[in-house]
Design a protein around this motif. Structure first.
Motif, short mmCIF file in Angstrom:
data_model
loop_
_atom_site.label_atom_id
_atom_site.label_comp_id
_atom_site.label_asym_id
_atom_site.label_seq_id
_atom_site.Cartn_x
_atom_site.Cartn_y
_atom_site.Cartn_z
N MET A 184 -10.81 -0.79 -30.05
CA MET A 184 -11.35 -2.14 -30.08
C MET A 184 -11.97 -2.43 -31.44
O MET A 184 -11.76 -3.49 -32.02
CB MET A 184 -12.42 -2.23 -28.98
CG MET A 184 -12.67 -3.59 -28.42
SD MET A 184 -13.48 -3.37 -26.81
CE MET A 184 -15.15 -2.98 -27.32
N GLN B 128 -7.54 -3.04 -32.28
CA GLN B 128 -6.33 -2.71 -31.53
C GLN B 128 -6.63 -2.69 -30.04
O GLN B 128 -7.78 -2.72 -29.63
CB GLN B 128 -5.84 -1.31 -31.93
CG GLN B 128 -5.38 -1.22 -33.35
CD GLN B 128 -5.10 0.23 -33.72
OE1 GLN B 128 -5.70 1.15 -33.16
NE2 GLN B 128 -4.20 0.42 -34.66
N SER B 129 -5.56 -2.62 -29.27
CA SER B 129 -5.77 -2.39 -27.84
C SER B 129 -4.56 -1.63 -27.32
O SER B 129 -3.54 -1.52 -27.99
CB SER B 129 -5.94 -3.70 -27.09
OG SER B 129 -4.77 -4.48 -27.25
N GLU C 79 -9.67 -9.20 -21.84
CA GLU C 79 -8.44 -9.39 -22.61
C GLU C 79 -8.02 -8.12 -23.34
O GLU C 79 -6.90 -8.03 -23.82
CB GLU C 79 -8.57 -10.60 -23.55
CG GLU C 79 -9.61 -10.46 -24.66
CD GLU C 79 -11.04 -10.79 -24.19
OE1 GLU C 79 -11.28 -10.89 -22.96
OE2 GLU C 79 -11.93 -10.93 -25.05
N LEU C 80 -8.91 -7.16 -23.42
CA LEU C 80 -8.55 -5.90 -24.10
C LEU C 80 -8.26 -4.76 -23.11
O LEU C 80 -7.94 -3.65 -23.51
CB LEU C 80 -9.67 -5.48 -25.06
CG LEU C 80 -9.87 -6.42 -26.25
CD1 LEU C 80 -11.07 -5.98 -27.08
CD2 LEU C 80 -8.63 -6.48 -27.14
#
Ligand code: MN
Length: 433
Positions: free
Chosen positions: A53, A57-58, A86-87
Protein backbone atom coordinates in the motif's frame (compact mmCIF):
# COMPACT_ATOMS: atom_id res chain seq x y z
CA UNK A 1 -1.32 -23.06 -21.34
CA UNK A 2 -1.58 -19.61 -22.93
CA UNK A 3 -2.47 -16.76 -20.58
CA UNK A 4 -4.12 -13.82 -22.36
CA UNK A 5 -2.28 -10.52 -22.27
CA UNK A 6 -4.63 -8.79 -19.82
CA UNK A 7 -4.15 -11.60 -17.30
CA UNK A 8 -0.38 -11.78 -17.50
CA UNK A 9 0.39 -9.37 -14.69
CA UNK A 10 -1.83 -10.46 -11.87
CA UNK A 11 -0.46 -10.10 -8.35
CA UNK A 12 -1.36 -12.97 -6.08
CA UNK A 13 -1.03 -13.44 -2.38
CA UNK A 14 -1.20 -17.00 -1.05
CA UNK A 15 -1.96 -17.42 2.65
CA UNK A 16 -1.66 -20.97 3.93
CA UNK A 17 -0.20 -22.10 7.27
CA UNK A 18 0.65 -25.53 5.83
CA UNK A 19 4.07 -25.35 4.22
CA UNK A 20 3.67 -28.21 1.81
CA UNK A 21 0.34 -27.13 0.39
CA UNK A 22 1.56 -23.52 0.30
CA UNK A 23 4.48 -24.59 -1.88
CA UNK A 24 2.22 -26.60 -4.19
CA UNK A 25 -0.16 -23.64 -4.64
CA UNK A 26 2.80 -21.32 -5.18
CA UNK A 27 4.18 -23.52 -7.97
CA UNK A 28 0.80 -23.77 -9.68
CA UNK A 29 0.29 -20.00 -9.61
CA UNK A 30 3.86 -19.38 -10.78
CA UNK A 31 3.31 -21.71 -13.73
CA UNK A 32 0.81 -19.12 -14.99
CA UNK A 33 3.63 -16.53 -14.77
CA UNK A 34 1.86 -14.46 -12.16
CA UNK A 35 3.59 -12.39 -9.53
CA UNK A 36 3.15 -14.55 -6.44
CA UNK A 37 3.89 -14.06 -2.76
CA UNK A 38 3.21 -16.99 -0.43
CA UNK A 39 2.91 -16.45 3.33
CA UNK A 40 1.96 -18.54 6.33
CA UNK A 41 -0.32 -16.34 8.39
CA UNK A 42 -2.52 -13.30 8.81
CA UNK A 43 0.16 -11.15 10.50
CA UNK A 44 2.65 -11.49 7.68
CA UNK A 45 -0.07 -11.08 5.06
CA UNK A 46 -1.40 -7.84 6.53
CA UNK A 47 2.14 -6.54 6.91
CA UNK A 48 2.82 -7.33 3.26
CA UNK A 49 -0.39 -5.67 2.10
CA UNK A 50 0.41 -2.54 4.11
CA UNK A 51 3.90 -2.45 2.71
CA UNK A 52 2.49 -2.74 -0.82
CA UNK A 53 0.00 0.00 0.00
CA UNK A 54 2.81 2.42 0.90
CA UNK A 55 4.40 1.74 -2.45
CA UNK A 56 1.08 2.45 -4.15
CA UNK A 57 0.56 -1.18 -5.09
CA UNK A 58 -2.06 -3.72 -4.25
CA UNK A 59 -2.68 -7.42 -4.74
CA UNK A 60 -5.38 -8.51 -7.17
CA UNK A 61 -6.14 -11.77 -5.48
CA UNK A 62 -5.59 -13.66 -2.29
CA UNK A 63 -5.74 -17.44 -2.31
CA UNK A 64 -6.71 -18.28 1.24
CA UNK A 65 -6.43 -21.81 2.62
CA UNK A 66 -9.37 -22.72 4.84
CA UNK A 67 -8.26 -26.10 6.15
CA UNK A 68 -7.55 -24.39 9.45
CA UNK A 69 -10.53 -22.14 9.99
CA UNK A 70 -9.05 -19.95 12.72
CA UNK A 71 -6.05 -18.44 10.88
CA UNK A 72 -8.26 -17.90 7.82
CA UNK A 73 -10.88 -16.14 9.92
CA UNK A 74 -8.16 -13.98 11.46
CA UNK A 75 -7.00 -12.80 8.07
CA UNK A 76 -10.50 -12.07 6.84
CA UNK A 77 -11.26 -9.94 9.89
CA UNK A 78 -7.98 -8.08 9.80
CA UNK A 79 -8.44 -7.40 6.09
CA UNK A 80 -11.87 -5.95 6.73
CA UNK A 81 -10.69 -3.83 9.67
CA UNK A 82 -7.23 -2.72 8.58
CA UNK A 83 -7.06 -2.49 4.80
CA UNK A 84 -9.11 0.10 2.84
CA UNK A 85 -11.77 -1.66 0.83
CA UNK A 86 -10.49 -0.58 -2.57
CA UNK A 87 -7.09 -2.08 -1.77
CA UNK A 88 -8.37 -5.39 -0.47
CA UNK A 89 -7.61 -8.24 -2.82
CA UNK A 90 -10.46 -10.46 -3.96
CA UNK A 91 -10.39 -13.71 -2.09
CA UNK A 92 -10.46 -17.22 -3.46
CA UNK A 93 -10.96 -19.81 -0.76
CA UNK A 94 -8.91 -22.98 -1.09
CA UNK A 95 -10.75 -25.90 0.44
CA UNK A 96 -10.39 -29.64 0.41
CA UNK A 97 -14.14 -29.99 0.56
CA UNK A 98 -17.01 -27.58 -0.01
CA UNK A 99 -17.51 -25.64 3.24
CA UNK A 100 -20.73 -23.66 3.05
CA UNK A 101 -20.86 -22.04 6.47
CA UNK A 102 -17.33 -20.64 6.33
CA UNK A 103 -17.99 -19.12 2.92
CA UNK A 104 -21.17 -17.36 3.98
CA UNK A 105 -19.46 -16.14 7.13
CA UNK A 106 -16.51 -14.71 5.16
CA UNK A 107 -18.73 -13.19 2.52
CA UNK A 108 -20.15 -10.87 5.12
CA UNK A 109 -16.70 -9.44 5.77
CA UNK A 110 -14.82 -9.41 2.46
CA UNK A 111 -15.19 -9.92 -1.28
CA UNK A 112 -15.10 -13.63 -2.02
CA UNK A 113 -14.42 -14.31 -5.67
CA UNK A 114 -14.83 -18.06 -5.57
CA UNK A 115 -13.91 -21.39 -4.11
CA UNK A 116 -11.25 -23.72 -5.41
CA UNK A 117 -11.28 -27.32 -4.32
CA UNK A 118 -7.91 -28.96 -3.75
CA UNK A 119 -6.22 -30.53 -5.56
CA UNK A 120 -6.50 -28.17 -8.51
CA UNK A 121 -4.59 -27.68 -11.75
CA UNK A 122 -3.21 -24.48 -13.29
CA UNK A 123 -6.11 -24.47 -15.72
CA UNK A 124 -8.75 -24.72 -12.97
CA UNK A 125 -7.05 -21.88 -11.10
CA UNK A 126 -6.96 -19.86 -14.30
CA UNK A 127 -10.62 -20.55 -15.02
CA UNK A 128 -11.69 -19.54 -11.54
CA UNK A 129 -9.71 -16.34 -11.73
CA UNK A 130 -10.29 -15.17 -15.29
CA UNK A 131 -13.98 -14.15 -15.12
CA UNK A 132 -13.00 -11.48 -12.59
CA UNK A 133 -10.43 -9.85 -14.81
CA UNK A 134 -11.87 -9.04 -18.16
CA UNK A 135 -10.26 -7.18 -20.99
CA UNK A 136 -10.26 -3.44 -20.44
CA UNK A 137 -11.50 -3.71 -16.89
CA UNK A 138 -9.27 -1.93 -14.42
CA UNK A 139 -11.19 -2.94 -11.35
CA UNK A 140 -11.86 -6.61 -10.74
CA UNK A 141 -15.31 -7.49 -11.98
CA UNK A 142 -17.91 -10.04 -11.08
CA UNK A 143 -20.21 -7.68 -9.16
CA UNK A 144 -23.59 -6.47 -10.29
CA UNK A 145 -22.16 -3.08 -11.34
CA UNK A 146 -19.67 -4.74 -13.63
CA UNK A 147 -22.31 -6.74 -15.45
CA UNK A 148 -22.99 -4.11 -18.09
CA UNK A 149 -19.32 -3.84 -18.96
CA UNK A 150 -19.01 -7.35 -20.23
CA UNK A 151 -19.56 -6.56 -23.91
CA UNK A 152 -19.89 -10.01 -25.30
CA UNK A 153 -18.12 -11.80 -22.48
CA UNK A 154 -20.41 -14.52 -21.29
CA UNK A 155 -19.58 -16.21 -18.04
CA UNK A 156 -20.26 -19.90 -17.99
CA UNK A 157 -20.29 -22.17 -14.99
CA UNK A 158 -19.52 -25.78 -15.85
CA UNK A 159 -20.46 -28.38 -13.25
CA UNK A 160 -18.65 -31.56 -14.19
CA UNK A 161 -16.96 -34.11 -11.96
CA UNK A 162 -14.63 -35.68 -14.45
CA UNK A 163 -11.30 -33.97 -15.00
CA UNK A 164 -10.96 -34.99 -18.65
CA UNK A 165 -14.41 -33.64 -19.44
CA UNK A 166 -13.54 -30.46 -17.55
CA UNK A 167 -10.50 -29.98 -19.76
CA UNK A 168 -12.40 -30.75 -22.92
CA UNK A 169 -15.33 -28.44 -22.23
CA UNK A 170 -13.07 -25.56 -21.15
CA UNK A 171 -11.09 -26.01 -24.36
CA UNK A 172 -14.20 -26.00 -26.54
CA UNK A 173 -15.47 -22.87 -24.80
CA UNK A 174 -12.18 -21.00 -24.76
CA UNK A 175 -11.77 -21.61 -28.51
CA UNK A 176 -15.04 -19.75 -28.88
CA UNK A 177 -13.74 -16.85 -26.84
CA UNK A 178 -15.61 -17.88 -23.69
CA UNK A 179 -14.27 -18.31 -20.19
CA UNK A 180 -15.54 -21.14 -18.03
CA UNK A 181 -15.57 -21.58 -14.29
CA UNK A 182 -15.41 -25.20 -13.23
CA UNK A 183 -17.31 -26.73 -10.33
CA UNK A 184 -16.43 -30.33 -9.56
CA UNK A 185 -19.86 -31.38 -8.31
CA UNK A 186 -23.34 -30.12 -7.58
CA UNK A 187 -22.43 -28.81 -4.18
CA UNK A 188 -19.53 -26.76 -5.48
CA UNK A 189 -21.74 -25.48 -8.29
CA UNK A 190 -24.27 -24.18 -5.77
CA UNK A 191 -21.48 -22.65 -3.68
CA UNK A 192 -20.02 -20.85 -6.68
CA UNK A 193 -23.44 -19.43 -7.55
CA UNK A 194 -24.02 -18.49 -3.94
CA UNK A 195 -20.68 -16.71 -3.66
CA UNK A 196 -21.20 -14.90 -6.95
CA UNK A 197 -24.96 -14.71 -7.60
CA UNK A 198 -24.72 -12.30 -10.54
CA UNK A 199 -21.59 -13.89 -11.90
CA UNK A 200 -22.92 -16.33 -14.48
CA UNK A 201 -24.96 -16.25 -17.66
CA UNK A 202 -25.24 -19.98 -18.26
CA UNK A 203 -24.70 -23.22 -16.37
CA UNK A 204 -23.64 -26.40 -18.13
CA UNK A 205 -24.60 -29.12 -15.69
CA UNK A 206 -23.40 -32.71 -15.78
CA UNK A 207 -26.22 -35.03 -14.74
CA UNK A 208 -24.14 -37.69 -13.02
CA UNK A 209 -21.98 -36.32 -10.26
CA UNK A 210 -21.13 -37.75 -6.84
CA UNK A 211 -23.02 -36.25 -3.90
CA UNK A 212 -25.46 -33.67 -5.24
CA UNK A 213 -26.06 -34.64 -8.86
CA UNK A 214 -27.12 -32.39 -11.71
CA UNK A 215 -30.84 -32.87 -11.22
CA UNK A 216 -30.71 -32.14 -7.50
CA UNK A 217 -28.40 -29.15 -7.96
CA UNK A 218 -30.82 -27.72 -10.53
CA UNK A 219 -33.83 -28.23 -8.27
CA UNK A 220 -32.00 -26.44 -5.46
CA UNK A 221 -30.90 -23.49 -7.54
CA UNK A 222 -34.37 -23.13 -9.04
CA UNK A 223 -35.75 -22.88 -5.51
CA UNK A 224 -33.75 -19.67 -5.14
CA UNK A 225 -35.54 -16.75 -6.84
CA UNK A 226 -32.18 -15.23 -7.83
CA UNK A 227 -31.55 -18.17 -10.14
CA UNK A 228 -35.08 -18.68 -11.44
CA UNK A 229 -34.16 -17.39 -14.90
CA UNK A 230 -30.58 -18.64 -15.15
CA UNK A 231 -30.29 -20.96 -18.17
CA UNK A 232 -29.19 -24.46 -17.16
CA UNK A 233 -28.25 -26.97 -19.84
CA UNK A 234 -27.73 -30.60 -18.90
CA UNK A 235 -24.69 -32.54 -20.05
CA UNK A 236 -25.75 -36.11 -20.32
CA UNK A 237 -24.44 -39.38 -21.64
CA UNK A 238 -27.95 -40.82 -21.45
CA UNK A 239 -29.86 -39.87 -24.55
CA UNK A 240 -33.10 -41.57 -23.59
CA UNK A 241 -36.42 -39.77 -23.46
CA UNK A 242 -36.90 -40.43 -19.75
CA UNK A 243 -33.57 -38.74 -18.95
CA UNK A 244 -34.54 -35.72 -20.98
CA UNK A 245 -37.91 -35.58 -19.23
CA UNK A 246 -36.15 -35.76 -15.86
CA UNK A 247 -33.90 -32.83 -16.87
CA UNK A 248 -36.85 -30.68 -17.83
CA UNK A 249 -38.81 -31.67 -14.73
CA UNK A 250 -35.86 -30.61 -12.55
CA UNK A 251 -35.96 -27.17 -14.16
CA UNK A 252 -33.25 -27.47 -16.80
CA UNK A 253 -33.77 -25.63 -20.05
CA UNK A 254 -32.13 -28.00 -22.49
CA UNK A 255 -29.59 -30.81 -22.80
CA UNK A 256 -26.40 -31.60 -24.64
CA UNK A 257 -25.37 -35.20 -25.25
CA UNK A 258 -21.92 -36.34 -24.30
CA UNK A 259 -19.53 -36.60 -26.01
CA UNK A 260 -20.26 -32.98 -26.83
CA UNK A 261 -20.56 -32.13 -30.50
CA UNK A 262 -19.13 -28.62 -31.10
CA UNK A 263 -21.97 -27.79 -33.49
CA UNK A 264 -24.59 -28.67 -30.89
CA UNK A 265 -22.67 -26.72 -28.28
CA UNK A 266 -22.66 -23.69 -30.56
CA UNK A 267 -26.39 -24.00 -31.16
CA UNK A 268 -27.01 -24.04 -27.41
CA UNK A 269 -24.71 -21.05 -26.84
CA UNK A 270 -26.47 -19.08 -29.56
CA UNK A 271 -29.86 -19.94 -28.21
CA UNK A 272 -29.22 -19.01 -24.59
CA UNK A 273 -26.47 -16.41 -24.59
CA UNK A 274 -26.31 -15.35 -28.25
CA UNK A 275 -26.28 -11.66 -27.26
CA UNK A 276 -23.19 -12.22 -25.10
CA UNK A 277 -21.07 -14.16 -27.57
CA UNK A 278 -17.84 -12.61 -28.85
CA UNK A 279 -17.95 -11.17 -32.37
CA UNK A 280 -17.25 -13.78 -35.09
CA UNK A 281 -13.76 -12.37 -35.75
CA UNK A 282 -12.68 -12.66 -32.11
CA UNK A 283 -14.02 -16.17 -31.82
CA UNK A 284 -12.65 -17.43 -35.13
CA UNK A 285 -9.15 -16.24 -34.20
CA UNK A 286 -9.17 -18.90 -31.50
CA UNK A 287 -10.63 -21.48 -33.84
CA UNK A 288 -8.17 -21.06 -36.69
CA UNK A 289 -5.35 -21.32 -34.19
CA UNK A 290 -6.76 -24.67 -33.14
CA UNK A 291 -7.16 -25.81 -36.70
CA UNK A 292 -3.61 -24.79 -37.53
CA UNK A 293 -2.55 -27.29 -34.88
CA UNK A 294 -4.13 -30.07 -36.95
CA UNK A 295 -1.17 -31.59 -38.64
CA UNK A 296 -0.73 -34.28 -39.84
CA UNK A 297 -4.16 -35.37 -41.04
CA UNK A 298 -6.28 -37.21 -38.47
CA UNK A 299 -7.20 -40.12 -40.76
CA UNK A 300 -3.67 -41.48 -40.45
CA UNK A 301 -4.47 -42.58 -36.93
CA UNK A 302 -7.79 -44.24 -37.51
CA UNK A 303 -7.38 -47.87 -36.60
CA UNK A 304 -9.72 -50.74 -35.94
CA UNK A 305 -10.47 -49.85 -32.35
CA UNK A 306 -10.52 -46.04 -32.39
CA UNK A 307 -12.68 -43.86 -34.60
CA UNK A 308 -10.14 -41.04 -34.35
CA UNK A 309 -11.46 -38.96 -37.21
CA UNK A 310 -14.84 -38.43 -35.58
CA UNK A 311 -13.32 -37.88 -32.12
CA UNK A 312 -10.87 -35.28 -33.48
CA UNK A 313 -13.70 -33.50 -35.28
CA UNK A 314 -15.50 -33.19 -31.95
CA UNK A 315 -12.34 -31.56 -30.58
CA UNK A 316 -12.40 -28.85 -33.26
CA UNK A 317 -9.79 -30.76 -35.23
CA UNK A 318 -7.19 -30.29 -32.53
CA UNK A 319 -4.87 -33.27 -32.74
CA UNK A 320 -2.82 -32.13 -29.77
CA UNK A 321 -5.89 -32.10 -27.58
CA UNK A 322 -6.90 -35.52 -28.88
CA UNK A 323 -3.51 -36.92 -28.04
CA UNK A 324 -3.77 -35.44 -24.56
CA UNK A 325 -7.15 -37.10 -24.10
CA UNK A 326 -5.82 -40.44 -25.34
CA UNK A 327 -2.95 -40.36 -22.89
CA UNK A 328 -5.19 -39.29 -20.05
CA UNK A 329 -7.65 -42.06 -20.87
CA UNK A 330 -4.89 -44.67 -20.91
CA UNK A 331 -3.53 -43.36 -17.64
CA UNK A 332 -6.92 -43.32 -15.93
CA UNK A 333 -8.34 -46.60 -17.16
CA UNK A 334 -5.55 -49.02 -18.07
CA UNK A 335 -6.40 -50.95 -14.90
CA UNK A 336 -10.18 -50.55 -15.02
CA UNK A 337 -10.72 -54.33 -15.12
CA UNK A 338 -8.59 -54.91 -12.03
CA UNK A 339 -10.31 -52.09 -10.19
CA UNK A 340 -13.74 -53.52 -10.94
CA UNK A 341 -12.63 -56.98 -9.81
CA UNK A 342 -11.30 -55.53 -6.55
CA UNK A 343 -14.48 -53.66 -5.63
CA UNK A 344 -16.41 -55.38 -2.90
CA UNK A 345 -19.90 -55.37 -4.30
CA UNK A 346 -21.61 -56.21 -1.03
CA UNK A 347 -20.49 -52.98 0.54
CA UNK A 348 -21.46 -49.97 -1.59
CA UNK A 349 -19.10 -51.39 -4.19
CA UNK A 350 -21.83 -51.76 -6.77
CA UNK A 351 -22.52 -48.03 -6.70
CA UNK A 352 -18.82 -47.32 -6.99
CA UNK A 353 -18.62 -49.75 -9.89
CA UNK A 354 -21.53 -48.08 -11.63
CA UNK A 355 -20.00 -44.63 -11.22
CA UNK A 356 -16.61 -45.80 -12.41
CA UNK A 357 -17.99 -47.56 -15.47
CA UNK A 358 -20.37 -44.74 -16.30
CA UNK A 359 -17.57 -42.20 -16.47
CA UNK A 360 -15.20 -44.57 -18.27
CA UNK A 361 -17.89 -45.31 -20.84
CA UNK A 362 -18.40 -41.62 -21.59
CA UNK A 363 -14.69 -41.04 -21.97
CA UNK A 364 -14.25 -44.09 -24.19
CA UNK A 365 -16.86 -42.52 -26.50
CA UNK A 366 -15.04 -39.19 -26.29
CA UNK A 367 -11.82 -40.69 -27.64
CA UNK A 368 -13.71 -42.68 -30.28
CA UNK A 369 -13.27 -46.11 -28.67
CA UNK A 370 -16.86 -47.01 -29.53
CA UNK A 371 -16.71 -50.78 -29.22
CA UNK A 372 -14.95 -50.45 -25.87
CA UNK A 373 -17.60 -47.95 -24.75
CA UNK A 374 -20.33 -50.49 -25.54
CA UNK A 375 -18.53 -53.16 -23.51
CA UNK A 376 -18.09 -50.79 -20.57
CA UNK A 377 -21.76 -49.88 -20.80
CA UNK A 378 -22.51 -53.61 -20.45
CA UNK A 379 -20.36 -53.66 -17.30
CA UNK A 380 -22.24 -50.65 -15.95
CA UNK A 381 -25.58 -52.41 -16.41
CA UNK A 382 -24.16 -55.60 -14.87
CA UNK A 383 -22.90 -53.70 -11.81
CA UNK A 384 -26.44 -52.40 -11.34
CA UNK A 385 -27.98 -55.88 -11.03
CA UNK A 386 -30.36 -56.11 -8.09
CA UNK A 387 -28.52 -58.84 -6.20
CA UNK A 388 -24.80 -58.98 -5.45
CA UNK A 389 -24.59 -62.55 -6.73
CA UNK A 390 -26.24 -61.68 -10.04
CA UNK A 391 -23.91 -58.69 -10.50
CA UNK A 392 -20.84 -60.84 -9.71
CA UNK A 393 -21.90 -63.44 -12.20
CA UNK A 394 -22.67 -61.05 -15.03
CA UNK A 395 -19.48 -59.08 -14.48
CA UNK A 396 -17.42 -62.26 -14.44
CA UNK A 397 -18.83 -63.27 -17.82
CA UNK A 398 -18.29 -59.83 -19.38
CA UNK A 399 -14.87 -58.90 -18.03
CA UNK A 400 -12.70 -61.14 -20.27
CA UNK A 401 -14.14 -59.67 -23.49
CA UNK A 402 -13.74 -56.19 -22.06
CA UNK A 403 -10.09 -56.88 -21.08
CA UNK A 404 -9.29 -57.93 -24.62
CA UNK A 405 -10.80 -54.84 -26.24
CA UNK A 406 -9.17 -52.56 -23.64
CA UNK A 407 -5.74 -54.02 -24.43
CA UNK A 408 -6.35 -53.47 -28.15
CA UNK A 409 -7.41 -49.86 -27.53
CA UNK A 410 -4.39 -49.20 -25.30
CA UNK A 411 -2.11 -50.59 -28.01
CA UNK A 412 -3.71 -48.33 -30.60
CA UNK A 413 -3.44 -45.34 -28.28
CA UNK A 414 0.28 -46.03 -27.97
CA UNK A 415 0.65 -46.05 -31.75
CA UNK A 416 -1.40 -42.88 -32.17
CA UNK A 417 0.58 -41.02 -29.56
CA UNK A 418 3.91 -42.12 -31.04
CA UNK A 419 2.85 -41.30 -34.61
CA UNK A 420 1.70 -37.86 -33.54
CA UNK A 421 4.91 -37.01 -31.72
CA UNK A 422 6.62 -33.92 -33.15
CA UNK A 423 9.38 -34.81 -35.68
CA UNK A 424 12.24 -33.18 -33.69
CA UNK A 425 11.87 -35.84 -31.01
CA UNK A 426 12.23 -38.58 -33.61
CA UNK A 427 15.37 -36.90 -34.96
CA UNK A 428 17.02 -36.72 -31.58
CA UNK A 429 16.63 -40.42 -30.87
CA UNK A 430 18.98 -41.84 -33.55
CA UNK A 431 21.62 -39.19 -32.76
CA UNK A 432 21.62 -40.21 -29.12
CA UNK A 433 21.95 -43.91 -29.96
MN1 MN B 1 -20.23 -37.08 -14.30
Amino acid sequence: MIVPEHLQHLRLLIVDPNELSRTVTFDIARSLHWHVVALAGADEAIERLEEAMFRGQSFDLCLLATQQAEPARQLVHRLRDEIPEELQPRIILLASQPEGSLISEFREAVRIAGVLLKPFTPSTLFETVSPFFLVGQKEAGGDHEAHDDYHGQARILVAEDNELNQILISELLSRRGLAACIAADGEECLLQLESNPDGFDLVLMDMQMPGIDGLEATRRLRADPRFAELPVVALTANAQQQDHDACLAAGMNDFLSKPIDPRQLEAVLHHFIGHLLPSPTEASAGLSEAQAATNPTPTEFSGKHLDSAEAIRRMDGDLGLYREMLQAFAQSYHDLGERLRRLDRSNDGSQAAQRLTHTACGLARTIGANALAELIHGLELAAGETTVAAAEQRLASLLPGFDQELQAVLEEIKNCVEAARPPEVAEITPAAG
